[in-house]
Design an enzyme around this catalytic site. Structure first.
Site, PDB file in Angstrom:
ATOM      1  N   LYS A  73       0.825  -1.213   0.000  1.00 57.29           N
ATOM      2  CA  LYS A  73       0.000   0.000   0.000  1.00 57.29           C
ATOM      3  C   LYS A  73       0.860   1.263   0.000  1.00 57.29           C
ATOM      4  CE  LYS A  73      -2.466   1.004   3.700  1.00 57.29           C
ATOM      5  NZ  LYS A  73      -1.912  -0.221   4.281  1.00 57.29           N
ATOM      6  N   THR A  75       3.995   1.491  -0.924  1.00 57.18           N
ATOM      7  CA  THR A  75       4.707   1.505  -2.207  1.00 57.18           C
ATOM      8  C   THR A  75       3.822   2.089  -3.301  1.00 57.18           C
ATOM      9  OG1 THR A  75       5.936  -0.467  -1.523  1.00 57.18           O
ATOM     10  CG2 THR A  75       5.958   0.061  -3.866  1.00 57.18           C
ATOM     11  N   ARG A  96       2.326   8.201   7.068  1.00 64.37           N
ATOM     12  CA  ARG A  96       2.690   8.179   8.481  1.00 64.37           C
ATOM     13  C   ARG A  96       4.183   7.903   8.660  1.00 64.37           C
ATOM     14  NH1 ARG A  96      -0.929   3.550  10.742  1.00 64.37           N
ATOM     15  NH2 ARG A  96      -0.406   2.695   8.709  1.00 64.37           N
ATOM     16  N   LYS A 107       7.773  -5.831  10.229  1.00 61.84           N
ATOM     17  CA  LYS A 107       7.760  -5.104   8.968  1.00 61.84           C
ATOM     18  C   LYS A 107       9.148  -4.796   8.427  1.00 61.84           C
ATOM     19  CE  LYS A 107       4.579  -2.037   8.158  1.00 61.84           C
ATOM     20  NZ  LYS A 107       3.705  -0.859   8.248  1.00 61.84           N
ATOM     21  N   ALA A 275      -3.482   1.640  13.123  1.00 61.90           N
ATOM     22  CA  ALA A 275      -4.749   1.606  12.403  1.00 61.90           C
ATOM     23  C   ALA A 275      -5.760   0.653  13.027  1.00 61.90           C
ATOM     24  CB  ALA A 275      -4.518   1.216  10.946  1.00 61.90           C
ATOM     25  N   PHE A 303      -3.558  -0.520   7.139  1.00 65.95           N
ATOM     26  CA  PHE A 303      -4.164  -1.840   7.000  1.00 65.95           C
ATOM     27  C   PHE A 303      -5.213  -1.848   5.883  1.00 65.95           C
ATOM     28  CE2 PHE A 303      -2.957  -2.412  11.677  1.00 65.95           C
ATOM     29  CZ  PHE A 303      -1.778  -3.045  11.351  1.00 65.95           C
ATOM     30  N   PHE A 383       3.685  -8.299  -9.105  1.00 65.70           N
ATOM     31  CA  PHE A 383       4.830  -9.101  -8.672  1.00 65.70           C
ATOM     32  C   PHE A 383       5.314  -9.915  -9.868  1.00 65.70           C
ATOM     33  CE2 PHE A 383       3.543  -7.731  -4.640  1.00 65.70           C
ATOM     34  CZ  PHE A 383       4.411  -8.174  -3.656  1.00 65.70           C
ATOM     35  N   TRP A 411       6.884  -0.701  -8.491  1.00 68.35           N
ATOM     36  CA  TRP A 411       7.961  -1.268  -7.680  1.00 68.35           C
ATOM     37  C   TRP A 411       9.224  -1.435  -8.529  1.00 68.35           C
ATOM     38  CZ3 TRP A 411      11.257  -5.413  -7.614  1.00 68.35           C
ATOM     39  CH2 TRP A 411      11.917  -5.674  -6.392  1.00 68.35           C
TER      40      TRP A 411
END
Length: 558
Positions: A73, A75, A96, A107, A275, A303, A383, A411
């Protein structure tokens, strides 16, 4: 040759002086307080002078329920900002700040990924400009003043059994969830049970992210309820004369941080409430500042859309007078396969049937977001192992939902790989058919608000709560807090309160085990299921892989 890691890509970035990044938005050098060469705070005086400017268009990025496969998200938020800038739009990004707890836990970082990152990546993921340390200090100053007041005679008559203000630290440490303090004899105070939450769960964090200026910040800090007297009368932080000193500690922290993406798009990185146990959005000050300086502002909510987007709409937008012009729901083929029942170890094999099954989760989020009256589009975060058939299955499903799923390669390709989505977002944002509205009105009862979210967003049948909880909500309504929105604290992994119940479940119960009044932040928290306000570390925390290499560079962040 193995692809570069996120931190390797970030380390080779050709960053521009932060004054040059500020100039893109019309921020003069004297309005920036530099922290080194590549990050700065925007001064409060400059922000106050923007009050009469028109605002740009706000784009929210949200996602399906998170899975171990990852959704990307942040990214996508960064990539979309770069894509809009490539199209010639004056753009800013608002996200954030990263918490040290998740960074060293699961993470490993929170600055985007690949060629869609915000830099300096190492600084952002670690101490940055010290905002979280200031919030921790302000929160714990209040905790110290509570115990000190009780020690020196307790003039306010605080009932030690009913002190609700816990302590915080910005780290995952399950051993501190429940503690006994003030042991060791009379000189150390009166022993009582308490505990620690993680800093991002602090009401001070939520207050900083919802305050409009320093005066509003101090007013909100003063409204914090720290506990109750024996006759159940609430005791506020202002009665302890703590609000002034807390504001002093937060004077610099309330000023938004300006940094840049790999493609030099301005990015405001400020605040970081959780969140699932808070409202999960960056600060109102950062968002409003960006909107007065840019044509497009891309932000995200934590999230999945059942948590972050719902709270963005019902809490942040309601309190700040904001209205998103469009919403992007991020999904990945891998995550949809997991929602379709595929184990993480089996994700590499093509499984179109599982993708179609997992799309029920995506469809639920699309339906929920559109119920707020906002146009919606889906971003398929690409991906390398995704097959054409799997991608087509997602696009066909979303087309059946009346919108579009656009394949995004940000990405690997940066802003160039997400231009199709950027064009679609502009087209949606510039339509005149927006009818944004929160899910429920202010005047609705607190328990009814909880039921409304549980039934309309989660698709639950019932909310289960003891009479004690219902009576507490009624008492808050009678005390003048009934107009507040509710902040649902539940697992991020499912629409339900059971993290194992993936996909798009229906017909379950939502158990509310506790409610908390965040009077300063301005919402009521409903804690559901087994959610924790102090996370623990996983069996193999990211901290195992984080360290310095022979050149003194940080390794292991991702």
């Amino acid at each position: 040759m193995a692809p570069k890691t996120d931190i390797e890509i970030a380390r080779t970035a050709e960053k521009r002086p932060i004054q040059e990044i500020g100039a893109k938005l019309g921020i003069p050098p004297e309005a920036l307080l530099p922290y080194g060469h590549d990050k700065a705070k925007v001064t409060a005086d400059f922000i106050a002078g923007l009050e009469d400017r028109p605002e740009g268009r706000l784009i929210l990025v949200t996602a399906i329920n998170p899975t171990p496969a990852g959704e990307g998200k942040t990214t996508t938020t960064v990539g979309l900002g770069d894509g809009l800038a490539r199209l010639g739009h004056k753009t800013a990004i608002c996200i954030r700040e990263a918490s040290l707890g998740p960074c060293f836990g699961m993470k490993g970082g929170a600055a985007g990924g690949g060629y869609a990152q915000i830099v300096p990546m190492e600084d952002m993921n670690l101490h940055f400009t010290g905002d979280f340390h200031a919030i921790t200090a302000a929160h714990n100053l209040l905790a110290a003043m509570i115990d000190n007041h009780i020690y020196w005679g307790n003039a306010l008559g605080i009932d030690q059994r009913r002190v609700t203000w816990r302590r915080v630290m910005d780290m995952n440490d399950r051993a501190l969830r429940d503690i006994v303090c003030s042991l060791g004899g009379p000189s150390n105070g009166y022993p009582r049970e308490t505990g620690f939450d993680i800093t991002v769960a602090s009401e001070v964090m939520a207050i900083l992210c919802l305050a409009t200026d320093l005066a509003d910040l101090q007013r909100r800090l003063g409204e914090i309820i720290i506990g109750y007297t024996r006759d159940r009368t609430p005791v506020h932080a202002r009665e302890l004369k703590a609000d002034g000193a807390m504001t002093v500690l937060l004077r610099d922290a309330i000023q938004p941080n300006l940094v840049q993406t790999l493609e030099h798009t301005p990015a405001f990185v400020h605040g970081g409430p959780f969140a699932n146990i808070a409202h999960g959005c960056n600060s109102v000050i950062a968002t409003r500042t960006a909107l007065r300086l840019a044509d497009y502002v891309v932000t995200e909510a934590g999230f999945g859309a059942d948590l972050g987007a719902e709270k963005f709409m019902n809490i942040k937008c309601r309190k700040a007078g904001l209205a998103p012009a469009a919403v992007v729901v991020v999904a990945t083929v891998k995550a949809l396969k997991m929602n379709g029942g595929v184990a993480k170890d089996d994700l590499k094999a093509e499984n179109v049937a599982a993708v179609r099954t997992g799309c029920a989760n995506l469809g639920r989020h699309i339906e929920n977001v559109r119920s707020f009256g906002v146009p919606t589009v889906v971003a398929i975060n690409h991906f390398a192992g995704d097959t054409e058939a799997e991608i087509a299955a997602v696009q066909d499903y979303v087309r059946g939902q009346g919108t579009e799923a656009i394949l995004c390669r940000h990405w690997a390709e940066g802003g160039a790989g997400i231009e199709p989505l950027a064009r679609k977002v502009v087209a949606l944002a510039e339509t005149d058919h927006h009818s944004f509205a929160p899910l429920y009105p202010d005047e609705m009862g607190l328990f009814h608000k909880i039921e409304t979210i549980a039934r309309r967003i989660y698709r639950a049948d019932h909310v289960v709560a003891d009479q004690k909880i219902r009576d507490q909500l009624t008492a808050w309504e009678e005390a003048g807090y009934g107009h507040l929105p509710v902040c649902m604290a539940k697992t991020q992994y499912s629409f339900s309160t059971d993290p194992e119940l993936i996909g798009a479940p229906e017909g379950f119960d939502v158990p509310v085990r506790e409610v908390r009044l965040a009077a300063g932040a301005g919402f009521v928290v409903a804690i559901c299921g087994r959610i924790m306000t102090m996370p623990g570390l996983p069996p193999e925390p990211a901290a195992h892989s984080i360290g310095l290499n022979a050149e003194g560079q940080i390794e292991g962040l991702f």
